[in-house]
Design a protein around this motif. Structure first.
Motif, short mmCIF file in Angstrom:
data_model
loop_
_atom_site.label_atom_id
_atom_site.label_comp_id
_atom_site.label_asym_id
_atom_site.label_seq_id
_atom_site.Cartn_x
_atom_site.Cartn_y
_atom_site.Cartn_z
N TYR A 184 0.82 -1.21 0.00
CA TYR A 184 0.00 0.00 0.00
C TYR A 184 0.85 1.26 0.00
CZ TYR A 184 0.84 -0.53 5.02
OH TYR A 184 1.42 -0.70 6.27
N VAL A 185 2.05 1.21 0.60
CA VAL A 185 2.94 2.36 0.57
C VAL A 185 3.51 2.55 -0.83
CG1 VAL A 185 5.08 3.32 1.51
CG2 VAL A 185 3.50 2.11 3.01
N ILE A 186 3.93 1.46 -1.46
CA ILE A 186 4.46 1.55 -2.82
C ILE A 186 3.38 2.01 -3.79
CG2 ILE A 186 5.48 0.21 -4.70
CD1 ILE A 186 6.76 -1.59 -2.62
N ALA A 187 2.16 1.52 -3.61
CA ALA A 187 1.06 1.94 -4.48
C ALA A 187 0.76 3.43 -4.33
CB ALA A 187 -0.18 1.12 -4.18
N CYS A 190 3.44 5.32 -6.20
CA CYS A 190 3.26 5.22 -7.64
C CYS A 190 2.12 6.09 -8.14
CB CYS A 190 3.00 3.77 -8.04
SG CYS A 190 4.43 2.66 -7.78
N MET A 191 1.14 6.33 -7.29
CA MET A 191 0.01 7.19 -7.67
C MET A 191 0.31 8.67 -7.46
SD MET A 191 -3.10 4.88 -6.12
CE MET A 191 -4.36 6.05 -6.62
N GLY A 192 1.56 8.99 -7.11
CA GLY A 192 1.96 10.38 -6.97
C GLY A 192 1.83 10.95 -5.57
N GLY A 193 1.68 10.11 -4.58
CA GLY A 193 1.56 10.58 -3.21
C GLY A 193 2.87 11.18 -2.71
N SER A 194 2.78 12.36 -2.10
CA SER A 194 3.98 13.02 -1.58
C SER A 194 4.45 12.34 -0.30
CB SER A 194 3.68 14.50 -1.32
OG SER A 194 2.68 14.64 -0.32
N VAL A 198 2.06 10.13 2.30
CA VAL A 198 2.36 8.76 2.68
C VAL A 198 2.57 8.66 4.19
CG1 VAL A 198 4.01 6.87 2.40
CG2 VAL A 198 3.32 8.23 0.42
N LEU A 199 3.22 9.68 4.76
CA LEU A 199 3.51 9.65 6.20
C LEU A 199 2.23 9.67 7.02
CD1 LEU A 199 5.43 9.83 8.62
CD2 LEU A 199 5.52 12.31 8.27
N TRP A 200 1.34 10.62 6.75
CA TRP A 200 0.16 10.79 7.60
C TRP A 200 -0.95 9.79 7.27
CZ3 TRP A 200 1.93 13.12 11.41
CH2 TRP A 200 2.77 14.24 11.29
#
Length: 295
Positions: A184-187, A190-194, A198-200
């Motif tokens: 879920y972190v890698i996804a 890949c979807m452009g999450g900063s 990702v942290l929060w």
């Protein structure tokens, strides 16, 4: 039954005894939570329950023992201790919560950057953390406060938070390195999450339970540090009413046999610290069993 075939050994504990022990184990944190809630409510509503102005110097009534007019007596400067307890408790709790919030924010940011960053950055941040951990905490607080100058509520909260983030940061770093390669972190990346998204959204919910006990203990440690510094005469000034500044008058109280000046603020401080510690231990045991905190 034939005596040769009797079962010997320790009999199993009845199920009722196990239930009673569990009820007793849960009763302690419940009492601690209720006591702490009463103290916090009293401090928040201090304007409604104070009988005197806590900053008023009654030079004709100093070091008075508890009586009908002054429920907890007066200190060596004639101030009403009952009013000072609730007013000063609000300031002490504010320092503990503010310092903990600042230290937790620093710990999460530094631990997450160290866990997600390259090896050289991780090594640099962790060696810096180890160096700061090797410095005695109280000495670091005194040195940092000396750099900032005269202590006040905000500066002391900042100093306490600045010197108490290291242990939480190491736990955050370990948890982030464990889950940073999850699907879920890698996804999300890949979807452009900063980094902050990702942290929060993904990292913090997974390591929050691991640091909650340390966060609760940091509130207690900040209150203890403020009281210790004020008792040593290097914390908040006497005119800034806190439980610690009230205890700083202990020398004069012992010389005049005014036991109530030390006993009553010390009692409220110890009860508050005991309640926070009890809740922290309960939180740690609950998380170690993998139970839901809200259950």
């Amino acid at each position: 039954m034939d005596p040769e075939f009797e079962i010997v050994g320790i009999r199993p504990m009845p199920q009722t005894g196990v239930r009673e022990s569990k009820k007793r184990g849960r009763r302690g944190p419940a009492i601690a939570a209720a006591t702490l809630a009463l103290i916090v409510l009293g401090c928040l509503a201090c304007d409604l329950i104070m009988t005197k102005d806590p900053a008023y110097l009654n030079l004709y009534g100093y070091s008075l023992p508890p009586c009908r007019e002054f429920l907890f007596g007066t200190d060596t400067m004639g101030r009403d201790i009952f009013s000072m307890i609730w007013y000063g408790g609000r300031t002490s709790l504010l320092i503990g919560l503010t310092a903990t919030a600042f230290s937790t924010f620093l710990a999460v940011m530094i631990g997450a950057v160290s866990g997600c960053g390259p090896e050289w950055l991780d090594l640099l941040l962790m060696r810096m953390t180890d160096i700061l951990l090797s410095i005695p905490w109280l000495l670091a607080v005194i040195l940092a406060q000396a750099v900032l100058g005269e202590a006040n509520v905000l500066s002391l909260s900042f100093v306490l938070g600045l010197t108490s983030w290291m242990s939480i940061a190491k736990v955050v770093r370990s948890e982030v390195r464990r889950i940073r390669h999850s699907e879920y972190v890698i996804a999300s990346r890949c979807m452009g999450g900063s980094f902050f998204h990702v942290l929060w959204k993904h990292l913090t919910p997974n390591f929050l339970s691991s640091i909650m006990f340390m966060v609760v203990m940091n509130v207690r440690n900040a209150i203890v540090a403020e009281s210790t510094l004020s008792f040593m005469g290097v914390g908040l000034p006497v005119e800034e009413i806190t439980w610690g500044s009230m205890l700083s008058l202990s020398e004069k109280a012992f010389l005049t046999n005014a036991w109530w000046i030390i006993l009553i603020p010390g009692f409220f401080l110890l009860v508050t610290l005991f309640c926070i510690t009890s809740l922290g231990n309960c939180l740690r045991e609950t998380m170690s069993r993998g139970e839901n905190i809200l259950k």
